[in-house]
Motif scaffolding. Structure first.
Motif, PDB file in Angstrom:
ATOM      1  N   UNK A   1      20.675  30.522  47.875  1.00 50.42           N
ATOM      2  CA  UNK A   1      21.448  30.217  46.663  1.00 50.42           C
ATOM      3  C   UNK A   1      22.812  30.910  46.651  1.00 50.42           C
ATOM      4  N   UNK A   2      23.793  30.192  46.158  1.00 47.70           N
ATOM      5  CA  UNK A   2      25.155  30.720  46.110  1.00 47.70           C
ATOM      6  C   UNK A   2      25.218  31.951  45.217  1.00 47.70           C
ATOM      7  N   UNK A   3      24.471  31.934  44.110  1.00 47.91           N
ATOM      8  CA  UNK A   3      24.532  33.054  43.184  1.00 47.91           C
ATOM      9  C   UNK A   3      24.077  34.348  43.843  1.00 47.91           C
ATOM     10  N   UNK A   4      23.123  34.274  44.765  1.00 49.19           N
ATOM     11  CA  UNK A   4      22.623  35.487  45.421  1.00 49.19           C
ATOM     12  C   UNK A   4      23.701  36.111  46.302  1.00 49.19           C
ATOM     13  N   UNK A   5      24.357  35.288  47.085  1.00 52.50           N
ATOM     14  CA  UNK A   5      25.413  35.802  47.963  1.00 52.50           C
ATOM     15  C   UNK A   5      26.613  36.256  47.143  1.00 52.50           C
ATOM     16  N   UNK A   6      26.972  35.485  46.119  1.00 52.48           N
ATOM     17  CA  UNK A   6      28.114  35.853  45.287  1.00 52.48           C
ATOM     18  C   UNK A   6      27.843  37.140  44.512  1.00 52.48           C
ATOM     19  N   UNK A   7      26.616  37.314  44.028  1.00 50.70           N
ATOM     20  CA  UNK A   7      26.280  38.532  43.276  1.00 50.70           C
ATOM     21  C   UNK A   7      26.349  39.765  44.171  1.00 50.70           C
ATOM     22  N   UNK A   8      25.788  39.679  45.368  1.00 55.12           N
ATOM     23  CA  UNK A   8      25.818  40.848  46.251  1.00 55.12           C
ATOM     24  C   UNK A   8      27.234  41.123  46.763  1.00 55.12           C
ATOM     25  N   UNK A   9      27.991  40.071  47.014  1.00 51.50           N
ATOM     26  CA  UNK A   9      29.372  40.253  47.472  1.00 51.50           C
ATOM     27  C   UNK A   9      30.219  40.877  46.367  1.00 51.50           C
ATOM     28  N   UNK A  10      30.076  40.376  45.148  1.00 49.29           N
ATOM     29  CA  UNK A  10      30.839  40.936  44.029  1.00 49.29           C
ATOM     30  C   UNK A  10      30.432  42.381  43.748  1.00 49.29           C
ATOM     31  N   UNK A  11      29.135  42.665  43.832  1.00 44.96           N
ATOM     32  CA  UNK A  11      28.673  44.028  43.573  1.00 44.96           C
ATOM     33  C   UNK A  11      29.202  45.001  44.625  1.00 44.96           C
ATOM     34  N   UNK A  12      29.183  44.617  45.881  1.00 41.17           N
ATOM     35  CA  UNK A  12      29.694  45.531  46.899  1.00 41.17           C
ATOM     36  C   UNK A  12      31.211  45.653  46.827  1.00 41.17           C
ATOM     37  N   UNK A  13      31.901  44.586  46.431  1.00 39.64           N
ATOM     38  CA  UNK A  13      33.347  44.687  46.247  1.00 39.64           C
ATOM     39  C   UNK A  13      33.675  45.607  45.069  1.00 39.64           C
ATOM     40  N   UNK A  14      32.901  45.499  43.991  1.00 36.14           N
ATOM     41  CA  UNK A  14      33.125  46.388  42.849  1.00 36.14           C
ATOM     42  C   UNK A  14      32.811  47.839  43.203  1.00 36.14           C
ATOM     43  N   UNK A  15      31.789  48.053  44.021  1.00 32.87           N
ATOM     44  CA  UNK A  15      31.496  49.400  44.500  1.00 32.87           C
ATOM     45  C   UNK A  15      32.670  49.939  45.308  1.00 32.87           C
ATOM     46  N   UNK A  16      33.243  49.089  46.143  1.00 28.99           N
ATOM     47  CA  UNK A  16      34.410  49.479  46.932  1.00 28.99           C
ATOM     48  C   UNK A  16      35.585  49.828  46.014  1.00 28.99           C
ATOM     49  N   UNK A  17      35.834  48.987  45.009  1.00 26.38           N
ATOM     50  CA  UNK A  17      36.940  49.250  44.083  1.00 26.38           C
ATOM     51  C   UNK A  17      36.742  50.555  43.333  1.00 26.38           C
ATOM     52  N   UNK A  18      35.531  50.787  42.871  1.00 19.74           N
ATOM     53  CA  UNK A  18      35.238  52.008  42.132  1.00 19.74           C
ATOM     54  C   UNK A  18      35.439  53.234  43.005  1.00 19.74           C
ATOM     55  N   UNK A  19      34.948  53.175  44.231  1.00 23.10           N
ATOM     56  CA  UNK A  19      35.104  54.313  45.143  1.00 23.10           C
ATOM     57  C   UNK A  19      36.568  54.521  45.524  1.00 23.10           C
ATOM     58  N   UNK A  20      37.314  53.452  45.679  1.00 23.11           N
ATOM     59  CA  UNK A  20      38.730  53.570  46.028  1.00 23.11           C
ATOM     60  C   UNK A  20      39.538  54.212  44.907  1.00 23.11           C
TER      61      UNK A  20
END
Length: 112
Positions: A61-80
């Protein structure tokens, strides 16, 4: 061809390499490098392309890949934003975001 067009072609190639040869999220790595080099412009487009193509190839499902991609990108943004801007720390944040993507994708796909 402009920079975004070249990056989109590189992203598609990275997805194909990820699916066929190397089980590392190379597409997400390219998206994170795009963000570091160019800032937030066009990042939604790249995240959507990555999620749509990867979900179509993996037949998940697209939502599964999009959710994990968005979550890891947000983790990256927060850490940056929180951590100092040093090359070693940025590399560590890259690795942490990629590992988080792998684990969260595996976790969500186990429940589907």
């Amino acid at each position: 061809m402009n920079n975004l067009g070249l990056y989109t072609i590189l992203l598609l190639g990275a997805i194909l390499i990820e699916v066929s040869i190397l089980a590392l999220p190379l597409g997400l790595l390219l998206i994170l490098i795009w963000y570091v080099k160019n800032g937030p412009k066009q990042i939604i487009f790249l995240l959507l392309i990555f999620s749509l193509v990867l979900s179509a190839i993996f037949n998940v499902p697209v939502w599964a890949v999009l959710a994990t991609t968005a979550a890891s990108f947000l983790l990256f943004l927060l850490a940056e934003t929180v951590l100092p801007q040093k090359p070693v720390i940025t590399f560590g944040v890259f690795v942490a975001a990629l590992v988080f993507w792998e684990f969260s994708t595996g976790l969500i796909l186990n429940f589907i």
